[in-house]
Each structure stands twice: as structure tokens, then as C-alpha cells.
Design a protein around this motif. Sequence first.
Motif, short mmCIF file in Angstrom:
data_model
loop_
_atom_site.label_atom_id
_atom_site.label_comp_id
_atom_site.label_asym_id
_atom_site.label_seq_id
_atom_site.Cartn_x
_atom_site.Cartn_y
_atom_site.Cartn_z
N UNK A 16 -15.96 -15.45 40.95
CA UNK A 16 -16.88 -14.98 39.90
C UNK A 16 -16.18 -14.08 38.90
N UNK A 17 -15.30 -13.22 39.40
CA UNK A 17 -14.56 -12.31 38.51
C UNK A 17 -13.67 -13.09 37.55
N UNK A 18 -13.06 -14.16 38.07
CA UNK A 18 -12.19 -14.99 37.21
C UNK A 18 -12.99 -15.63 36.08
N UNK A 19 -14.12 -16.26 36.42
CA UNK A 19 -14.91 -16.95 35.40
C UNK A 19 -15.58 -15.97 34.45
N UNK A 63 -14.98 -16.07 30.43
CA UNK A 63 -16.14 -16.25 29.54
C UNK A 63 -16.43 -15.02 28.70
N UNK A 64 -15.72 -13.92 28.94
CA UNK A 64 -15.96 -12.70 28.16
C UNK A 64 -15.65 -12.95 26.69
N UNK A 75 -14.74 -16.77 23.47
CA UNK A 75 -14.42 -16.37 24.83
C UNK A 75 -12.91 -16.17 24.96
N UNK A 76 -12.52 -15.41 25.98
CA UNK A 76 -11.09 -15.16 26.21
C UNK A 76 -10.36 -16.48 26.45
N UNK A 77 -10.99 -17.39 27.17
CA UNK A 77 -10.37 -18.69 27.43
C UNK A 77 -10.18 -19.47 26.14
N UNK A 78 -11.13 -19.38 25.22
CA UNK A 78 -11.00 -20.08 23.94
C UNK A 78 -9.91 -19.47 23.09
N UNK A 79 -9.81 -18.14 23.11
CA UNK A 79 -8.72 -17.48 22.38
C UNK A 79 -7.37 -17.95 22.89
N UNK A 91 -5.88 -19.65 32.04
CA UNK A 91 -7.31 -19.87 31.79
C UNK A 91 -7.67 -21.35 31.78
N UNK A 92 -6.70 -22.23 31.63
CA UNK A 92 -7.00 -23.66 31.60
C UNK A 92 -7.04 -24.28 32.99
#
Length: 276
Positions: free
Chosen positions: A21-24, A28-29, A41-45, A258-259
Motif C-alpha cells: 500500500x505504501x508503494x502504490x 499515486x501521490x 502522479x509521481x509515477x507519471x512524472x 515506478x514502472x
Amino acid sequence: GMLLLSSAMIALIWANSPWATAYFDLADMRIGPSALHLDLSVATWAADGLLAIFFFVVGLELKREFVEGDLRDPSRAALPIVAAMSGIAVPALFYVAVTFSSGGERLHGWAIPSATDIAFAVAVLALMGSHLPLALRTFLLTLAVVDDLLAILVIAVFYSSGVNFAYLAATAVPVAIFWWVTKRGWHSGWLLTPLAVITWMLMHSSGVHATVAGVLLGFMVPVFSFPGSPDRRGPAERFEHHLRPISAGFAVPVFAFFAAGVSVTGDGVLSRAFHD
């Protein structure tokens, strides 16, 4: 290559651990200015922002190959391009053949097997670099880049809600200025970095994958040094020398982190696939 694969492994383990949960939540932040539609989101960045640095370096390397390397011969450049086009078409046709009887939404996923993740492909090439002929590495790099650009085009045409052609056309302005500035021999980061950021923002706002901006800017940098220049290396080689550590040491490993964090246990993707 080791940094990328290690980051991917850590993400995969974390995403399937009791602390998943902490990872996702971290991925998603959302951060960034919402007024500019950049509250991503951080993953999108990581995927759209940091990976643009990697694509810029790849664009520089390919520009050098097309101008003074093995790919300057059109007949030799055509082979990896045709191979990349086949790498898009054949998996898609195979997918359609398998899912044709199901119809409906399943057919809509025909482009999924066509994509090649160039960052991971280049990491594998880096790990095997000392054992591969230079010509083979160039061939595989060109194939991976062209395949990725074609996949982005497929997403833009068949899977995007719409491309904003006004923003897309506006992208040409900072790209042209970037080309003119580097052509004049002005290579200050204080001047080029804002142009690169503006190009990225306009490309992102257009609806086209923002990493395309990195490839475009990479192709704008001259290959040969200017007459009378004390540095015998051309601008493209110098840019590549300075940016490759940032790309390989930070941008790509963060993207991989993140991927690769996919849940394959419990209610994850793999368990749902087998259940279906």
C-alpha cells in the motif's frame, strides 16, 4: 543496466509485500501546478518527465549514427526501421487472430503486445555491451527507438481521447529556437534548459506522449564541431557525455522503480488473469 534492473526488482518485491500500500500510495501521490495541468502522479512524472531525458540522450546517439555512423547509409538504416514496423504489426495481428472470436472489448487491446520498452531494452544492451558488435547494438537501438515511437503514434491515433493540434503546432516554436541556438554554438544550460522544459510542457499538453519532445530536441543538436572550435568533439557528443550519467544513473532507474511495481499476488494483475 544494473541500476535499472535492481530498481525494477525492488519495486516488484515491494509491490507484492505486506507494505504494498505504501508503494502504490507513493506512486499515486500527485505533485505539480494544477493551473498548468501538471498536477501529475509521481509515477507519471517518472514516465513522462524523467524519461524525456533518456529519450534526449537516445536522440543524440541516433543523430550521430544517422549523420556519421553506420546508419548514414539509407539501405542500412532501412533494415531496423522495417524490423520495427514488423515488430508492431506482427504481434498485433497475432493478438487479433487469437481474440477475434471473443470480439468486443478484448479486440480493443490489439496494441498492447506491440509495445517495446526501450529503457529496459537499452539496459539489457548495456549489460551485454562488451559482448555485442557495435553494428548490432546500433541496429537494436534503432529498432527499439523506432518501435517505441510507432507505439506512441498508435496510442495517439487509436487510444487518445484527442490530440490538441494547437499545442502540437506551438511545440515547433521552442524546438526551432533550440535548433537555432545550438546551431549558433550557444550551448549554455541556462538558455537551453528553459527551451527544453517549454517544449516538454507543450508536447504534454498536446496529448502526445511527452517523451517525444526529448527525441525531437536530440535530433536538433549538431553533430560536427564548429570551425575553429578548440573541442574536437561535436555538440551532440558533448551533450551526450554530460547527460548520460544523469539519464542512466537517475532518470531511468527511477522510471523503472515506478514502472515495474506490478502486483502479481492476491488481487493483482496475474491472479485476475488466471481467474478470468
